[in-house]
Scaffold this active site. Sequence first.
Site, PDB file in Angstrom:
ATOM      1  N   GLY A  34      22.991 -15.006   7.434  1.00 56.38           N
ATOM      2  CA  GLY A  34      22.504 -15.993   6.481  1.00 56.38           C
ATOM      3  C   GLY A  34      21.868 -15.255   5.321  1.00 56.38           C
ATOM      4  O   GLY A  34      21.002 -14.391   5.531  1.00 56.38           O
ATOM      5  N   ASN A  38      18.644 -12.921   5.683  1.00 59.80           N
ATOM      6  CA  ASN A  38      18.863 -11.496   5.441  1.00 59.80           C
ATOM      7  C   ASN A  38      17.785 -10.947   4.509  1.00 59.80           C
ATOM      8  O   ASN A  38      17.188  -9.888   4.761  1.00 59.80           O
ATOM      9  CB  ASN A  38      20.229 -11.262   4.799  1.00 59.80           C
ATOM     10  CG  ASN A  38      21.376 -11.425   5.765  1.00 59.80           C
ATOM     11  OD1 ASN A  38      21.187 -11.557   6.969  1.00 59.80           O
ATOM     12  ND2 ASN A  38      22.580 -11.419   5.235  1.00 59.80           N
ATOM     13  N   TYR A 103      34.051 -20.189   8.838  1.00 63.22           N
ATOM     14  CA  TYR A 103      32.837 -20.959   9.070  1.00 63.22           C
ATOM     15  C   TYR A 103      33.109 -22.202   9.915  1.00 63.22           C
ATOM     16  O   TYR A 103      34.116 -22.894   9.736  1.00 63.22           O
ATOM     17  CB  TYR A 103      32.233 -21.423   7.741  1.00 63.22           C
ATOM     18  CG  TYR A 103      31.830 -20.315   6.806  1.00 63.22           C
ATOM     19  CD1 TYR A 103      30.759 -19.469   7.110  1.00 63.22           C
ATOM     20  CD2 TYR A 103      32.498 -20.111   5.600  1.00 63.22           C
ATOM     21  CE1 TYR A 103      30.380 -18.462   6.231  1.00 63.22           C
ATOM     22  CE2 TYR A 103      32.129 -19.106   4.722  1.00 63.22           C
ATOM     23  CZ  TYR A 103      31.067 -18.284   5.049  1.00 63.22           C
ATOM     24  OH  TYR A 103      30.691 -17.286   4.199  1.00 63.22           O
ATOM     25  N   ASN A 165      25.140 -16.377  -5.441  1.00 63.45           N
ATOM     26  CA  ASN A 165      25.832 -16.205  -4.159  1.00 63.45           C
ATOM     27  C   ASN A 165      26.993 -17.184  -4.001  1.00 63.45           C
ATOM     28  O   ASN A 165      27.055 -17.962  -3.036  1.00 63.45           O
ATOM     29  CB  ASN A 165      24.832 -16.384  -3.009  1.00 63.45           C
ATOM     30  CG  ASN A 165      24.895 -15.244  -2.018  1.00 63.45           C
ATOM     31  OD1 ASN A 165      25.973 -14.815  -1.633  1.00 63.45           O
ATOM     32  ND2 ASN A 165      23.736 -14.764  -1.598  1.00 63.45           N
ATOM     33  N   ARG A 167      30.147 -19.071  -3.031  1.00 67.29           N
ATOM     34  CA  ARG A 167      31.001 -19.124  -1.851  1.00 67.29           C
ATOM     35  C   ARG A 167      32.103 -20.149  -2.101  1.00 67.29           C
ATOM     36  O   ARG A 167      31.904 -21.346  -1.961  1.00 67.29           O
ATOM     37  CB  ARG A 167      30.198 -19.500  -0.597  1.00 67.29           C
ATOM     38  CG  ARG A 167      29.164 -18.483  -0.174  1.00 67.29           C
ATOM     39  CD  ARG A 167      29.820 -17.227   0.376  1.00 67.29           C
ATOM     40  NE  ARG A 167      28.834 -16.270   0.866  1.00 67.29           N
ATOM     41  CZ  ARG A 167      28.301 -15.306   0.135  1.00 67.29           C
ATOM     42  NH1 ARG A 167      28.648 -15.176  -1.137  1.00 67.29           N
ATOM     43  NH2 ARG A 167      27.421 -14.475   0.641  1.00 67.29           N
ATOM     44  N   ALA A 231      24.889  -0.985 -10.613  1.00 67.14           N
ATOM     45  CA  ALA A 231      24.306  -2.246 -11.058  1.00 67.14           C
ATOM     46  C   ALA A 231      23.627  -2.034 -12.403  1.00 67.14           C
ATOM     47  O   ALA A 231      23.445  -0.897 -12.860  1.00 67.14           O
ATOM     48  CB  ALA A 231      23.291  -2.752 -10.024  1.00 67.14           C
ATOM     49  N   GLY A 256      24.272  -7.120  -0.760  1.00 72.07           N
ATOM     50  CA  GLY A 256      23.623  -7.775  -1.897  1.00 72.07           C
ATOM     51  C   GLY A 256      22.259  -8.329  -1.542  1.00 72.07           C
ATOM     52  O   GLY A 256      21.315  -8.266  -2.345  1.00 72.07           O
ATOM     53  N   ASP A 257      22.125  -8.857  -0.335  1.00 67.82           N
ATOM     54  CA  ASP A 257      20.838  -9.382   0.116  1.00 67.82           C
ATOM     55  C   ASP A 257      19.828  -8.254   0.304  1.00 67.82           C
ATOM     56  O   ASP A 257      18.635  -8.404   0.020  1.00 67.82           O
ATOM     57  CB  ASP A 257      21.007 -10.158   1.428  1.00 67.82           C
ATOM     58  CG  ASP A 257      22.011 -11.289   1.311  1.00 67.82           C
ATOM     59  OD1 ASP A 257      22.055 -11.932   0.253  1.00 67.82           O
ATOM     60  OD2 ASP A 257      22.765 -11.513   2.283  1.00 67.82           O
TER      61      ASP A 257
END
Length: 315
Positions: A34, A38, A103, A165, A167, A231, A256-257
């Site tokens: 999640g 995270n 999922y 984020n 999705r 980045a 990324g988290d």
Amino acid sequence: MAKVITLGETMVCFSPDSAAPLRYVSSFHPRIAGAESNLAVGLAKLGHEVLWISRLGEDEFGHYVQNMIRSEGVDTRAVRFDEANPTGIMFKETSRGETAVYYYRKHSAASAMEPEDLDESLFEEAEILHITGITPVLSESCRRTVERAVELAKRHGVRISFDPNIRRKLWGDRDYAPMLRDFCRESQILLMGLDEAKVLYGGESPEEIFAAVYGDGAVQLAVLKDGGNGAWASDGKQILYLEPWPCRPVDPIGAGDAFNAAFLAGVLEGCDLQTCGRMGAVAGAMATETDGDTEGYPDRRKLQRILENREQIYR
């Protein structure tokens, strides 16, 4: 009281014990997955007090998720257990270094979150609210819950951190870009993938994207993450390129988290932009070196050793 608040869905993630299409896999092992949890785990490992808000099913998977997150030092007292809806699950599929996810989260407990799940007193001493673009697209009630969290953050002077984020599997045939841009404008800290930024702002170069970001909204710090290419970070006055930290990647999910968590840790500690960015780059790289979302996240001692270029003695 927790200095960082985040909210969103965490699922039980079943990882295959072999790299093959799932039809040929006979055994899996469970982990948790999640974006928001995270980040919470990443911050807790770095010594910061963080609260994770969600709903979990009143089932064994729900208690497994809470136990795993709580064991990392994250405050889970605001989690609600839902007897009517189950904990969401997902399956990973690995092949040739790539990871696909499937999922099973429709009608999950987390998708039934409501604004009433938020206790305003939790925001009174917080410093940062971190949200993502995943939670508000889960359901209308989740969107209202995130909007309520933003409202409470503003009321109590809490800075808002946002990671779009994106999705696509959750978007379906709807375009949520306008809604995500609204959250971008509400945020003081914006943490985006470069590809996501192109979707939301249309620019091609970091300079074009940062110009669009700072031309509209409350953003004070912005980051564009581009995986192994490094980045870029900006405070509206300068743009810094952040070199990728050398690593041997195994699984990129969760990187990324990890970057977000370490970057926000730097913000909480009053570090300059370069240091915040370097902390994020190191944590993001380390996250890729293990299977699982958070297993590779550094603790404070390991991150500090790397930042100070101190050699680790193993024998």
